[in-house]
Design a protein around this motif. Structure first.
Motif, PDB file in Angstrom:
ATOM      1  N   TRP A  42       0.859  -1.181   0.000  1.00 17.29           N
ATOM      2  CA  TRP A  42       0.000   0.000   0.000  1.00 17.29           C
ATOM      3  C   TRP A  42       0.890   1.223   0.000  1.00 17.29           C
ATOM      4  CZ3 TRP A  42      -1.604  -4.383   2.417  1.00 17.29           C
ATOM      5  CH2 TRP A  42      -2.911  -4.800   2.146  1.00 17.29           C
ATOM      6  N   LEU A  43       0.502   2.225  -0.760  1.00 16.32           N
ATOM      7  CA  LEU A  43       1.212   3.491  -0.779  1.00 16.32           C
ATOM      8  C   LEU A  43       0.277   4.556  -0.220  1.00 16.32           C
ATOM      9  CD1 LEU A  43       3.890   4.789  -1.597  1.00 16.32           C
ATOM     10  CD2 LEU A  43       2.841   5.338  -3.805  1.00 16.32           C
ATOM     11  N   VAL A  44       0.714   5.209   0.841  1.00 19.40           N
ATOM     12  CA  VAL A  44      -0.060   6.266   1.484  1.00 19.40           C
ATOM     13  C   VAL A  44       0.671   7.579   1.223  1.00 19.40           C
ATOM     14  CG1 VAL A  44      -0.974   7.153   3.661  1.00 19.40           C
ATOM     15  CG2 VAL A  44      -0.885   4.668   3.260  1.00 19.40           C
ATOM     16  N   ARG A  45       0.004   8.471   0.517  1.00 21.38           N
ATOM     17  CA  ARG A  45       0.576   9.800   0.234  1.00 21.38           C
ATOM     18  C   ARG A  45      -0.117  10.818   1.115  1.00 21.38           C
ATOM     19  NH1 ARG A  45       3.066   9.719  -5.283  1.00 21.38           N
ATOM     20  NH2 ARG A  45       2.742   7.584  -5.959  1.00 21.38           N
ATOM     21  N   ILE A  46       0.687  11.748   1.620  1.00 26.42           N
ATOM     22  CA  ILE A  46       0.172  12.753   2.542  1.00 26.42           C
ATOM     23  C   ILE A  46       0.657  14.124   2.087  1.00 26.42           C
ATOM     24  CG2 ILE A  46       0.159  13.540   4.945  1.00 26.42           C
ATOM     25  CD1 ILE A  46       1.014  10.542   5.562  1.00 26.42           C
ATOM     26  N   ALA A  47      -0.246  15.096   2.091  1.00 23.84           N
ATOM     27  CA  ALA A  47       0.106  16.479   1.773  1.00 23.84           C
ATOM     28  C   ALA A  47      -0.749  17.394   2.630  1.00 23.84           C
ATOM     29  CB  ALA A  47      -0.113  16.777   0.292  1.00 23.84           C
ATOM     30  N   ARG A  48      -0.114  18.025   3.607  1.00 17.09           N
ATOM     31  CA  ARG A  48      -0.784  18.982   4.495  1.00 17.09           C
ATOM     32  C   ARG A  48      -2.087  18.431   5.085  1.00 17.09           C
ATOM     33  NH1 ARG A  48       0.793  22.318   0.067  1.00 17.09           N
ATOM     34  NH2 ARG A  48       2.711  23.395   0.609  1.00 17.09           N
ATOM     35  N   GLY A  49      -2.026  17.182   5.526  1.00 17.86           N
ATOM     36  CA  GLY A  49      -3.186  16.577   6.167  1.00 17.86           C
ATOM     37  C   GLY A  49      -4.084  15.768   5.250  1.00 17.86           C
TER      38      GLY A  49
END
Length: 127
Positions: A42-49
């Motif tokens: 699984w790839l979890v991407r996060i950007a400013r919440g």
């Protein structure tokens, strides 16, 4: 038995935003979960919440990588084990950005409160 790992990532994908992740300008964590010689990624991407989750076919990408056996990650996903504790015990490994790891670990549920644990911490006995 349910797939606690799959359920965890599905719920995370539906969350879309988590204010506890605001400190991450942008970053990604790949989770490599192995089960009987096969791995799911699984790839979890996060950007400013904001959160995006995708199950991917290959173990590529990620500013940080978490590797764990499915039985270990199922315990984490169900809140039966602390993520950080499994890493410290060598049951899971983390490679990459320490800042990202420290922030992302907040996504996991805490294990349920146990009276015996509190008794040990306080040094007392309630027998």
């Amino acid at each position: 038995m349910t797939d606690a790992t799959g359920d965890f990532f599905q719920k995370l994908a539906h969350r879309h935003h988590d204010r506890r992740l605001q400190a991450i300008d942008h970053g990604s964590v790949r989770f490599d979960i192995s089960d009987r010689g096969r791995a799911r990624h699984w790839l979890v991407r996060i950007a400013r919440g904001r959160i995006w989750v995708a199950q991917v076919d290959s173990p590529r990408g990620g500013d940080a990588v978490v590797e764990a056996d499915s039985s270990v990650f199922d315990r984490i996903a169900r809140g039966e084990a602390y993520f950080l504790t499994t890493v410290l015990r060598g049951e899971a490994t983390v490679i990459g950005s320490p800042h990202l790891f420290a922030t992302v670990r907040k996504l996991f549920p805490p294990p349920p409160y146990r009276h015996a644990d509190e008794t040990e911490r306080s040094g007392g006995s309630h027998e």
